[in-house]
Write a protein that holds these residues in place. Structure first.
Motif, PDB file in Angstrom:
ATOM      1  N   SER A 116      44.985  50.651  44.909  1.00  0.00           N
ATOM      2  CA  SER A 116      44.650  50.783  46.334  1.00  0.00           C
ATOM      3  C   SER A 116      44.722  49.438  47.041  1.00  0.00           C
ATOM      4  O   SER A 116      45.082  49.373  48.223  1.00  0.00           O
ATOM      5  N   PHE A 117      44.370  48.340  46.340  1.00  0.00           N
ATOM      6  CA  PHE A 117      44.500  47.018  46.965  1.00  0.00           C
ATOM      7  C   PHE A 117      45.963  46.676  47.195  1.00  0.00           C
ATOM      8  O   PHE A 117      46.332  46.162  48.262  1.00  0.00           O
ATOM      9  N   GLN A 118      46.797  46.944  46.211  1.00  0.00           N
ATOM     10  CA  GLN A 118      48.218  46.645  46.350  1.00  0.00           C
ATOM     11  C   GLN A 118      48.856  47.443  47.471  1.00  0.00           C
ATOM     12  O   GLN A 118      49.730  46.943  48.190  1.00  0.00           O
ATOM     13  N   GLU A 119      48.423  48.692  47.622  1.00  0.00           N
ATOM     14  CA  GLU A 119      48.970  49.515  48.703  1.00  0.00           C
ATOM     15  C   GLU A 119      48.507  49.019  50.066  1.00  0.00           C
ATOM     16  O   GLU A 119      49.261  49.053  51.032  1.00  0.00           O
ATOM     17  N   ASP A 125      50.131  38.811  46.380  1.00  0.00           N
ATOM     18  CA  ASP A 125      50.395  38.939  44.943  1.00  0.00           C
ATOM     19  C   ASP A 125      49.161  38.455  44.198  1.00  0.00           C
ATOM     20  O   ASP A 125      48.884  37.247  44.142  1.00  0.00           O
ATOM     21  N   LEU A 126      48.433  39.380  43.632  1.00  0.00           N
ATOM     22  CA  LEU A 126      47.185  39.058  42.946  1.00  0.00           C
ATOM     23  C   LEU A 126      47.463  38.649  41.505  1.00  0.00           C
ATOM     24  O   LEU A 126      48.093  39.390  40.743  1.00  0.00           O
ATOM     25  N   TRP A 288      38.140  44.452  50.559  1.00  0.00           N
ATOM     26  CA  TRP A 288      38.592  45.568  49.718  1.00  0.00           C
ATOM     27  C   TRP A 288      37.639  45.840  48.565  1.00  0.00           C
ATOM     28  O   TRP A 288      37.247  46.980  48.332  1.00  0.00           O
ATOM     29  N   ILE A 289      37.249  44.788  47.830  1.00  0.00           N
ATOM     30  CA  ILE A 289      36.440  45.018  46.623  1.00  0.00           C
ATOM     31  C   ILE A 289      35.043  45.527  46.991  1.00  0.00           C
ATOM     32  O   ILE A 289      34.479  46.380  46.291  1.00  0.00           O
TER      33      ILE A 289
END
Length: 295
Positions: A116-119, A125-126, A288-289
């Protein structure tokens, strides 16, 4: 004799790490070399300076007065190098964001939710580094971290992410020797191993209505994996996430000494330097987190 030649940089790194940990073994792990290599670098530095920096004692090392005097300027020098390097890299900043987390938190909580974070943030880029060691943001190339503790870190922003069920456990031989505790209060007299803050056991006892527990004694670890290994080895009772020790309990390597307990204060926290509070990438991950933790 006065040495005008600059000391070997690797030896200075070994000195700073060994002095910070007061352990050749932990310095070796941090520098990704063998303990023998660290010891050799320390001897070379002492020979170069013509002075003893460490006293070798049983199973450890201590700084001499010369070592204590030498450490602050060396540590400051490395911090200045790190700060200068970061400033130079600002102009070439990319979408990379480096996060340090414990292996257990990464596998049990973070990775299943990362999609969900990537979306939501395809431009970031984590990079995830798994380590139980505490982050030194002035030296390590890490933007933010998630650590288990009480959430009080001077100079850092701290946000509670999630608490987990904690359970006291011990190795079967220790339980056989001391007997299965009938009441939580009995564990105040057991040998214990601790988290690096030495706060977990006292908070757990408070949650059981026990306030007079004395000064925490016994070894402490900044890595929950090492803490678990110490408990399995019979060094004392340990307080660990219930999900982390479930397999060891099921397979008989550990014994639960009480029921799992939620401890709201003793939790996983997102931390990062105050100076980075307005960084857009950090703000994005923070929002987000914290949102993911409520769903």
């Amino acid at each position: 004799m006065i040495h005008r030649k600059f000391p070997p940089l690797n030896a200075l790194r070994a000195f700073e790490s060994a002095a910070r940990h007061l352990s050749v073994k932990l310095a070796a792990q941090e520098l990704c070399v063998t303990p023998g290599a660290v010891s050799q670098m320390l001897r070379n530095l002492e020979d170069h300076l013509g002075v003893k920096l460490f006293e070798r004692v049983n199973r450890g090392i201590l700084l001499t007065q010369a070592g204590r005097d030498y450490l602050p300027p060396i540590r400051n020098a490395f911090r200045q190098i790190a700060d200068a390097s970061r400033r130079v890299a600002v102009a070439a900043d990319t979408g990379n964001l480096t996060l340090s987390v414990t292996p257990f938190f990464a596998s049990a909580w973070l990775v299943p939710r990362l999609k969900s974070f990537q979306e939501a943030h395809p431009g970031i880029d984590l990079q995830i580094l798994t380590s139980g060691a505490l982050v030194d943001f002035s030296r390590d190339s890490v933007d933010l971290a998630v650590r288990h503790g009480v959430g009080r870190y001077p100079g850092l922003r701290s946000y509670r992410v999630v608490s987990v069920e904690m359970v006291p456990v011990a190795a079967p031989p220790l339980v056989e020797r001391l007997g299965t505790p009938a009441q939580s209060e009995e564990l105040t007299r057991w040998p214990q191993v601790h988290d690096v803050d030495r706060k977990g056991w006292s908070l757990w006892f408070q949650a059981q209505g026990i306030n007079e527990v004395g000064v925490p004694r016994g070894p402490s670890f900044d890595d929950s994996g090492l803490l678990l290994s110490a408990v399995v080895a019979g060094q004392g009772a340990g307080l660990l996430p219930a999900a982390m020790v479930a397999r060891d309990v099921a397979e008989g390597r550990l014994v639960m000494l009480a029921k799992p307990t939620h401890m709201e204060t003793f939790a996983y926290y997102l931390v990062y330097p105050e100076a980075k509070h307005d960084n857009p990438k950090i703000s994005a991950f923070r929002d987000w987190i914290l949102g993911a933790a409520t769903t």
